[in-house]
Design a protein around this motif. Sequence first.
Motif, short mmCIF file in Angstrom:
data_model
loop_
_atom_site.label_atom_id
_atom_site.label_comp_id
_atom_site.label_asym_id
_atom_site.label_seq_id
_atom_site.Cartn_x
_atom_site.Cartn_y
_atom_site.Cartn_z
N HIS A 30 0.74 -1.35 -0.13
CA HIS A 30 -0.08 -0.03 -0.15
C HIS A 30 0.82 1.41 -0.08
O HIS A 30 0.63 2.29 -0.84
N PHE A 31 1.68 1.25 0.81
CA PHE A 31 2.42 2.67 1.05
C PHE A 31 3.70 2.64 0.25
O PHE A 31 4.01 3.81 -0.66
N PHE A 32 4.49 1.63 -0.04
CA PHE A 32 5.84 1.80 -0.74
C PHE A 32 5.45 1.48 -2.16
O PHE A 32 5.97 2.30 -3.09
N LEU A 33 4.80 0.38 -2.65
CA LEU A 33 4.31 0.19 -4.13
C LEU A 33 3.19 1.41 -4.41
O LEU A 33 3.49 1.72 -5.37
N GLY A 34 2.23 1.45 -3.72
CA GLY A 34 1.16 2.20 -4.06
C GLY A 34 1.57 3.61 -3.92
O GLY A 34 1.22 4.50 -5.30
N GLU A 35 2.04 4.24 -2.94
CA GLU A 35 2.39 5.64 -2.92
C GLU A 35 3.76 6.09 -3.49
O GLU A 35 3.82 7.27 -3.91
N VAL A 36 4.56 5.28 -3.50
CA VAL A 36 6.01 5.89 -3.92
C VAL A 36 6.36 5.29 -5.06
O VAL A 36 6.44 6.13 -6.30
N LEU A 37 6.53 3.99 -5.40
CA LEU A 37 6.99 3.29 -6.61
C LEU A 37 6.21 3.72 -7.80
O LEU A 37 6.57 3.92 -8.84
N SER A 38 4.94 3.67 -7.75
CA SER A 38 3.86 3.60 -8.82
C SER A 38 3.95 5.09 -9.11
O SER A 38 3.59 5.29 -10.23
N LYS A 39 4.34 6.02 -8.34
CA LYS A 39 4.48 7.59 -8.77
C LYS A 39 5.54 7.75 -9.51
O LYS A 39 5.71 8.45 -10.27
N GLN A 40 6.76 7.02 -8.93
CA GLN A 40 8.22 7.16 -9.80
C GLN A 40 8.05 6.52 -11.02
O GLN A 40 8.65 6.90 -12.13
N TYR A 41 7.42 5.18 -11.20
CA TYR A 41 7.46 4.49 -12.37
C TYR A 41 5.87 4.20 -12.80
O TYR A 41 5.51 3.34 -12.64
N PRO A 42 5.17 5.44 -13.49
CA PRO A 42 3.99 5.17 -13.81
C PRO A 42 3.59 4.11 -14.96
O PRO A 42 2.75 3.82 -14.87
N ASP A 43 4.68 3.81 -15.61
CA ASP A 43 4.53 2.99 -16.77
C ASP A 43 4.81 1.54 -16.46
O ASP A 43 4.76 0.66 -17.19
N THR A 44 4.74 1.34 -14.92
CA THR A 44 4.98 -0.23 -14.65
C THR A 44 3.89 -0.76 -13.95
O THR A 44 2.92 0.28 -13.09
N ALA A 45 3.27 -1.71 -14.04
CA ALA A 45 2.26 -2.26 -13.51
C ALA A 45 2.46 -2.86 -12.15
O ALA A 45 3.45 -3.99 -12.13
N PHE A 46 2.10 -2.37 -11.02
CA PHE A 46 2.35 -2.83 -9.86
C PHE A 46 1.42 -3.71 -9.00
O PHE A 46 0.00 -3.39 -9.53
N ILE A 47 1.31 -4.57 -8.26
CA ILE A 47 0.45 -5.30 -7.64
C ILE A 47 -0.38 -4.50 -6.69
O ILE A 47 0.19 -3.47 -5.94
N SER A 48 -1.66 -4.67 -6.46
CA SER A 48 -2.33 -3.86 -5.50
C SER A 48 -2.26 -4.57 -4.05
O SER A 48 -1.85 -5.57 -3.96
N PRO A 49 -2.60 -3.54 -3.16
CA PRO A 49 -2.47 -4.07 -1.82
C PRO A 49 -3.58 -5.13 -1.67
O PRO A 49 -3.18 -6.25 -0.98
N GLY A 50 -4.80 -5.25 -2.28
CA GLY A 50 -5.43 -6.26 -2.07
C GLY A 50 -4.94 -7.63 -2.41
O GLY A 50 -5.45 -8.69 -1.85
N GLN A 51 -4.24 -7.77 -3.47
CA GLN A 51 -3.59 -8.89 -3.99
C GLN A 51 -2.89 -9.45 -3.02
O GLN A 51 -2.45 -10.84 -3.11
N THR A 52 -2.18 -8.72 -2.07
CA THR A 52 -1.20 -9.26 -1.22
C THR A 52 -2.05 -9.99 0.01
O THR A 52 -1.63 -10.89 0.72
N LEU A 53 -3.30 -9.67 -0.02
CA LEU A 53 -4.13 -10.41 0.98
C LEU A 53 -4.33 -11.68 0.63
O LEU A 53 -4.77 -12.56 1.55
N ILE A 54 -4.00 -12.46 -0.54
CA ILE A 54 -4.21 -13.77 -1.00
C ILE A 54 -3.38 -14.38 -0.52
O ILE A 54 -3.48 -15.68 -0.26
N LEU A 55 -2.13 -13.88 0.08
CA LEU A 55 -1.02 -14.49 0.84
C LEU A 55 -1.40 -14.71 2.17
O LEU A 55 -0.49 -15.51 2.62
N ALA A 56 -2.14 -13.88 2.74
CA ALA A 56 -2.56 -13.83 4.30
C ALA A 56 -2.89 -15.38 4.74
O ALA A 56 -2.42 -15.88 5.41
N PRO A 57 -3.81 -15.94 3.89
CA PRO A 57 -4.33 -17.25 4.47
C PRO A 57 -3.29 -18.45 4.36
O PRO A 57 -3.24 -19.27 5.27
#
Lengths: 304, 272
Positions: A253-280
């Motif tokens: 959420h904070f690093f990929l979503g707020e920082v990296l995706s601003k710096q590299y707008p043409d790169t597709a990053f995973i969403s915070p929601g996608q990490t939640l499939i790792l939780a179970p």
Amino acid sequence: MRLAFVLSEIGSGLRRNLSMVISVILVTFVSLTFVGAAGMLQLQINQMKGYWYDKVQVAIFLCSDGSTAPGCATGPATPEQEDNLRKLLQSPAVAQYVNDFQYESKDDAYKHFKEQFSNSPIVDSVTPDQLPASFRINMKDPEKYEIISETFSSQAGVETVIDQRQLLERLFSAMNAASLVAVSVAGVMIICAILLIATTIRLSAFSRRRETGIMRLVGASKMVIQLPFILEGVIAAVIGAALASVTLWSVAHFFLGEVLSKQYPDTAFISPGQTLILAPALIGLGVVLAGTSSLLTLRRYLRV
Amino acid sequence: MIRFENVTKVYDQKARPALDSINLEIDRGEFAFLVGASGSGKSTFLRLVLKEDRASSGAVYVAGQNVANISSWRVPRLRRGIGVVFQDFRLLPQKTVFANVAFAMQVIGKSRSVIRDTVPEVLKTVGLEGKENRLPHELSGGEQQRVAIARAVVNRPGILLADEPTGNLDPTTSMGIMGVLDKINQNGTTVVMATHDDDIVNEMRKRVVELKNGVVIRDEAKALYTSMIPIVGQSRRLRDASGRDEPQIIPPRAGSRAEARAEIRTAGEAQA
């Protein structure tokens, strides 16, 4: 009644052994965070591969509005130019290197783009007109990329020919290496976690040997005697796994979503929601680790 | 209720067996003392009844069931039918009297209402009314042992095993404990008590089984701690484990206890 009893036993066990329980929580937290980080890298690789990566190797992008390549002097590619290119692809000279090819219209391109960049704000500012149509080519031998590139780069209506695979492969191999490192660190940490859980359960069983001795004598079942100990370890591990999941979500959420995706707008990053499939998966792993290590410990140190 | 058939227990192959071909039967509702010097096999006997250990050979029957045939997950059910009391009470120090007794019911899943009804009743039986909320360290040794007895019998076991229950208590208190055990026995529970306490054995006049080096050397009904007749060999009054022979009954002797003890002493000297 028995449930309430088991719960109160767990509570007293956790309280008496608080420092050990905290260390179990922290060790499982760290080890599962590494496991999760490896998982996140793999998710990210999948995200970046997009729609075409596993299907084709070479993309011939056609001219669109605002293309500046020399082949685009006449403006956006016309249907005739597209037909010419298609004929060229089917001609024996080229076809011997090509397995098959697909035409991606502007609308198809827009659809795939939206899927890949669904987590990025860039998706709102892009229209189908801005995206180039393309031919996507599946090569018989990906190494022969140069032939396609030479043949098509100079054709009218072609903006550029790209070997996407080669560009991304280097990045992906770096990311795969990183996830391998994460998995190795996780492996070492998981061994720590298993040993620590075993020690904690052993201490806990020792500090309550009076109770368990009496429980045996009055005929308490094996489950009633052992369950509190096993659940103690499992609860600690689940808390650790939950912390690891929260950490991964925060990174996304904070690093990929707020920082990296601003710096590299043409790169597709995973969403915070996608990490939640790792939780179970992480929580399941924690439960299995703690459950088996406490079961094995109890078999040795708690006679029933 | 408890039957030993040719039971031998060997802990260490090189040493003599802890129990050597024991044949013994204790009937339902009986009260039996197990006497003998340390190392004579009393504790091993109790452990075999509880299936804490396996007999090396022979068969141990408890309530008609050969304990060797009880699978490990059914051992708890066997133990629910047996109450145990120890010399050192084994109470949980941070739990009240009520909670200590209730613990034995909680762990086998009795409901709260049953516990609330049963525990005060049992505490009354052992003479601890009004002390439900005391902690073990606020009680005398005798009272602590009463709590332990209450815990052992609260689930109404058919058998009560007591391993030197009066070992830490003064004679008067011990007699009180014996009163409690006797009352429990009157209610139909089989009681087996391992002890060194000669006064108590002599006072109670119950069955006495004497072990020596893992062998039953005496088995008498209404007997005294020490036999009044010198033992010659091991032949005298060994009771057949099948129960065919009625044990010989020695009538209670007239005269004071002091007299009896003086006789016992001479008998002992004669033996030596």
